[in-house]
Design a protein around this motif. Structure first.
Motif, PDB file in Angstrom:
ATOM      1  N   LYS A  39      61.309 -40.450  70.110  1.00  0.00           N
ATOM      2  CA  LYS A  39      61.827 -41.777  69.780  1.00  0.00           C
ATOM      3  C   LYS A  39      63.284 -41.687  69.345  1.00  0.00           C
ATOM      4  O   LYS A  39      64.098 -42.539  69.692  1.00  0.00           O
ATOM      5  N   SER A  40      63.627 -40.644  68.604  1.00  0.00           N
ATOM      6  CA  SER A  40      65.019 -40.443  68.210  1.00  0.00           C
ATOM      7  C   SER A  40      65.887 -40.102  69.408  1.00  0.00           C
ATOM      8  O   SER A  40      67.023 -40.550  69.509  1.00  0.00           O
ATOM      9  N   VAL A  41      65.366 -39.298  70.334  1.00  0.00           N
ATOM     10  CA  VAL A  41      66.119 -38.931  71.534  1.00  0.00           C
ATOM     11  C   VAL A  41      66.385 -40.167  72.382  1.00  0.00           C
ATOM     12  O   VAL A  41      67.489 -40.362  72.881  1.00  0.00           O
ATOM     13  N   ARG A  42      65.385 -41.025  72.527  1.00  0.00           N
ATOM     14  CA  ARG A  42      65.574 -42.252  73.308  1.00  0.00           C
ATOM     15  C   ARG A  42      66.614 -43.168  72.681  1.00  0.00           C
ATOM     16  O   ARG A  42      67.259 -43.949  73.367  1.00  0.00           O
ATOM     17  N   ALA A  43      66.790 -43.046  71.374  1.00  0.00           N
ATOM     18  CA  ALA A  43      67.812 -43.831  70.674  1.00  0.00           C
ATOM     19  C   ALA A  43      69.146 -43.094  70.622  1.00  0.00           C
ATOM     20  O   ALA A  43      70.040 -43.476  69.871  1.00  0.00           O
ATOM     21  N   SER A  69      66.162 -37.500  62.197  1.00  0.00           N
ATOM     22  CA  SER A  69      64.836 -37.974  61.806  1.00  0.00           C
ATOM     23  C   SER A  69      64.696 -39.443  62.199  1.00  0.00           C
ATOM     24  O   SER A  69      65.623 -40.233  62.045  1.00  0.00           O
ATOM     25  N   TYR A  70      63.521 -39.799  62.678  1.00  0.00           N
ATOM     26  CA  TYR A  70      63.249 -41.174  63.080  1.00  0.00           C
ATOM     27  C   TYR A  70      63.070 -42.020  61.817  1.00  0.00           C
ATOM     28  O   TYR A  70      62.367 -41.626  60.882  1.00  0.00           O
ATOM     29  N   ALA A  71      63.710 -43.165  61.765  1.00  0.00           N
ATOM     30  CA  ALA A  71      63.729 -43.985  60.551  1.00  0.00           C
ATOM     31  C   ALA A  71      62.324 -44.411  60.116  1.00  0.00           C
ATOM     32  O   ALA A  71      62.010 -44.409  58.935  1.00  0.00           O
ATOM     33  N   GLN A  72      61.451 -44.762  61.058  1.00  0.00           N
ATOM     34  CA  GLN A  72      60.104 -45.209  60.721  1.00  0.00           C
ATOM     35  C   GLN A  72      59.083 -44.068  60.821  1.00  0.00           C
ATOM     36  O   GLN A  72      57.888 -44.306  60.906  1.00  0.00           O
ATOM     37  N   GLY A  73      59.546 -42.829  60.805  1.00  0.00           N
ATOM     38  CA  GLY A  73      58.668 -41.694  61.033  1.00  0.00           C
ATOM     39  C   GLY A  73      57.825 -41.278  59.856  1.00  0.00           C
ATOM     40  O   GLY A  73      56.760 -40.690  60.029  1.00  0.00           O
ATOM     41  N   TYR A 113      68.958 -36.236  79.199  1.00  0.00           N
ATOM     42  CA  TYR A 113      68.740 -37.523  79.839  1.00  0.00           C
ATOM     43  C   TYR A 113      67.243 -37.758  79.997  1.00  0.00           C
ATOM     44  O   TYR A 113      66.437 -36.851  79.770  1.00  0.00           O
ATOM     45  N   LEU A 114      66.889 -38.981  80.361  1.00  0.00           N
ATOM     46  CA  LEU A 114      65.494 -39.332  80.630  1.00  0.00           C
ATOM     47  C   LEU A 114      65.280 -39.372  82.135  1.00  0.00           C
ATOM     48  O   LEU A 114      66.113 -39.881  82.884  1.00  0.00           O
ATOM     49  N   LYS A 115      64.149 -38.820  82.564  1.00  0.00           N
ATOM     50  CA  LYS A 115      63.797 -38.833  83.980  1.00  0.00           C
ATOM     51  C   LYS A 115      62.318 -39.169  84.069  1.00  0.00           C
ATOM     52  O   LYS A 115      61.479 -38.407  83.584  1.00  0.00           O
ATOM     53  N   HIS A 116      62.007 -40.310  84.634  1.00  0.00           N
ATOM     54  CA  HIS A 116      60.633 -40.806  84.744  1.00  0.00           C
ATOM     55  C   HIS A 116      59.945 -40.849  83.382  1.00  0.00           C
ATOM     56  O   HIS A 116      58.768 -40.524  83.248  1.00  0.00           O
ATOM     57  N   GLY A 117      60.688 -41.197  82.341  1.00  0.00           N
ATOM     58  CA  GLY A 117      60.123 -41.336  81.014  1.00  0.00           C
ATOM     59  C   GLY A 117      60.072 -40.061  80.192  1.00  0.00           C
ATOM     60  O   GLY A 117      59.663 -40.086  79.038  1.00  0.00           O
TER      61      GLY A 117
END
Length: 153
Positions: A39-43, A69-73, A113-117
């Protein structure tokens, strides 16, 4: 019906890697991440500029890469600088291990990067450049800029 090419959007880029190293070969690898890390990487909360790859017991490990760290983690967050496993084929790991044993060779992350999710990382086998090599690169880049400027007008 032709497939549309995805627009190249990188979550993180190591801009200094191609300046400091002469990249000879690149590989695409998956990254083993936990739920809050992805989730952090996607952000785009990832920094790969200080990272490098080591080979240990037949595994490729991504070291010194900071994923915030993810804020809502809450309690599910892990250490931001922990070592993460890269997902590669055995023959690719063998190629990387052979290259890493040479003097002056480093395996560096280039792009995330993201590739197919899925989060992917582009890694490169790089040999450190000398100072005069870097100066030649700067000189060539300036000449190209000057040419582009002249042809524009």
């Amino acid at each position: 019906m032709a497939k549309k090419k995805q627009n190249e959007q990188y979550l993180a880029q190591n801009r200094k890697a191609r300046f400091n190293y002469a990249i000879s070969e690149t590989f695409e690898a998956g990254i083993s991440l936990t739920g809050t890390e992805i989730k952090s990487v996607r952000a785009s909360q990832i920094t790969i500029s200080d990272g490098f790859i080591t080979i240990h017991d037949g595994n490729a490990l991504l070291t010194n890469v900071h994923i915030a760290s993810y804020a809502q983690g809450n309690q599910f967050n892990v250490d931001p600088l922990r070592t993460r496993q890269l997902l590669l084929h055995k023959r690719e790991i063998a190629t990387l291990a052979k290259a890493a044993q040479e003097q002056g060779v480093t395996i560096v992350p280039l792009k995330v990067y993201l590739k197919h999710g899925f989060a992917k990382i582009l890694i490169g086998i790089g040999r450190g450049k000398k100072k005069y090599d870097k100066r030649t690169d700067i000189k060539k880049r300036d000449q190209d800029r000057e040419l582009a400027r002249r042809f524009k007008n």
